[in-house]
Design a protein around this motif. Structure first.
Motif, mmCIF file in Angstrom:
data_model
loop_
_atom_site.group_PDB
_atom_site.id
_atom_site.type_symbol
_atom_site.label_atom_id
_atom_site.label_comp_id
_atom_site.label_asym_id
_atom_site.label_seq_id
_atom_site.Cartn_x
_atom_site.Cartn_y
_atom_site.Cartn_z
ATOM 1 N N ARG A 21 0.840 -1.204 0.000
ATOM 2 C CA ARG A 21 0.000 0.000 0.000
ATOM 3 C C ARG A 21 0.875 1.255 0.000
ATOM 4 N NH1 ARG A 21 -3.012 -1.109 4.093
ATOM 5 N NH2 ARG A 21 -1.844 0.061 5.630
ATOM 6 N N ALA A 22 1.938 1.263 0.798
ATOM 7 C CA ALA A 22 2.848 2.414 0.838
ATOM 8 C C ALA A 22 3.531 2.600 -0.510
ATOM 9 C CB ALA A 22 3.883 2.212 1.942
ATOM 10 N N ARG A 24 2.322 1.748 -3.440
ATOM 11 C CA ARG A 24 1.313 2.239 -4.384
ATOM 12 C C ARG A 24 0.987 3.712 -4.168
ATOM 13 N NH1 ARG A 24 -2.294 -3.263 -4.288
ATOM 14 N NH2 ARG A 24 -1.094 -4.276 -5.930
ATOM 15 N N GLU A 25 1.127 4.203 -2.955
ATOM 16 C CA GLU A 25 0.843 5.596 -2.638
ATOM 17 C C GLU A 25 2.044 6.507 -2.891
ATOM 18 O OE1 GLU A 25 -0.578 5.490 1.385
ATOM 19 O OE2 GLU A 25 -2.472 4.551 0.816
ATOM 20 N N SER A 26 3.204 5.922 -3.111
ATOM 21 C CA SER A 26 4.418 6.694 -3.348
ATOM 22 C C SER A 26 4.392 7.288 -4.751
ATOM 23 C CB SER A 26 5.645 5.785 -3.214
ATOM 24 O OG SER A 26 6.781 6.422 -3.742
ATOM 25 N N ALA A 30 3.594 4.971 -8.014
ATOM 26 C CA ALA A 30 2.141 4.952 -8.196
ATOM 27 C C ALA A 30 1.714 4.711 -9.639
ATOM 28 C CB ALA A 30 1.533 6.250 -7.680
ATOM 29 N N GLN A 37 4.454 -3.433 -9.520
ATOM 30 C CA GLN A 37 4.611 -3.080 -8.110
ATOM 31 C C GLN A 37 4.823 -4.330 -7.265
ATOM 32 O OE1 GLN A 37 0.994 -0.894 -7.478
ATOM 33 N NE2 GLN A 37 1.929 1.058 -8.021
ATOM 34 N N SER A 70 6.362 5.714 7.122
ATOM 35 C CA SER A 70 5.790 6.691 8.042
ATOM 36 C C SER A 70 6.907 7.269 8.899
ATOM 37 C CB SER A 70 4.711 6.061 8.918
ATOM 38 O OG SER A 70 5.264 5.105 9.787
#
Length: 84
Positions: A21-22, A24-26, A30, A37, A70
């Motif tokens: 998820r991290a 994909r959000e980068s 993305a 990915q 994070s």
């Protein structure tokens, strides 16, 4: 991909979904397809550090790429002869 590091993040890893998820959000990753990915993440290692930890020594600085999921990181460098 068939080549992956010994301690790679696999779908069975406890942090796989969190890291995927991290990724994909980068902004860097993305735009890639889900398949790409998932291939890329198998080259990643999950590592947790704490405040004031030294994560990377200067001699390995060019060997790794860190994706901070994070928190914050401080990057600093000093000259080995004068400490500045």
């Amino acid at each position: 991909m068939n080549i992956s590091p010994k301690n790679a993040i696999k779908p069975s890893s406890p942090n796989y979904e969190y890291c995927l998820r991290a990724l994909r959000e980068s902004p860097f990753f993305a735009g890639l397809s889900n398949d790409v990915q998932q291939d890329i993440i198998e080259f990643f290692h999950y590592d947790r550090t704490y405040k004031r930890d030294t994560t990377l020594a200067h001699d390995g600085a060019d060997k790794r790429f860190y994706l901070i999921v994070s928190g914050r990181a401080k990057v600093s460098s000093y000259h080995p002869e004068n400490g500045r």
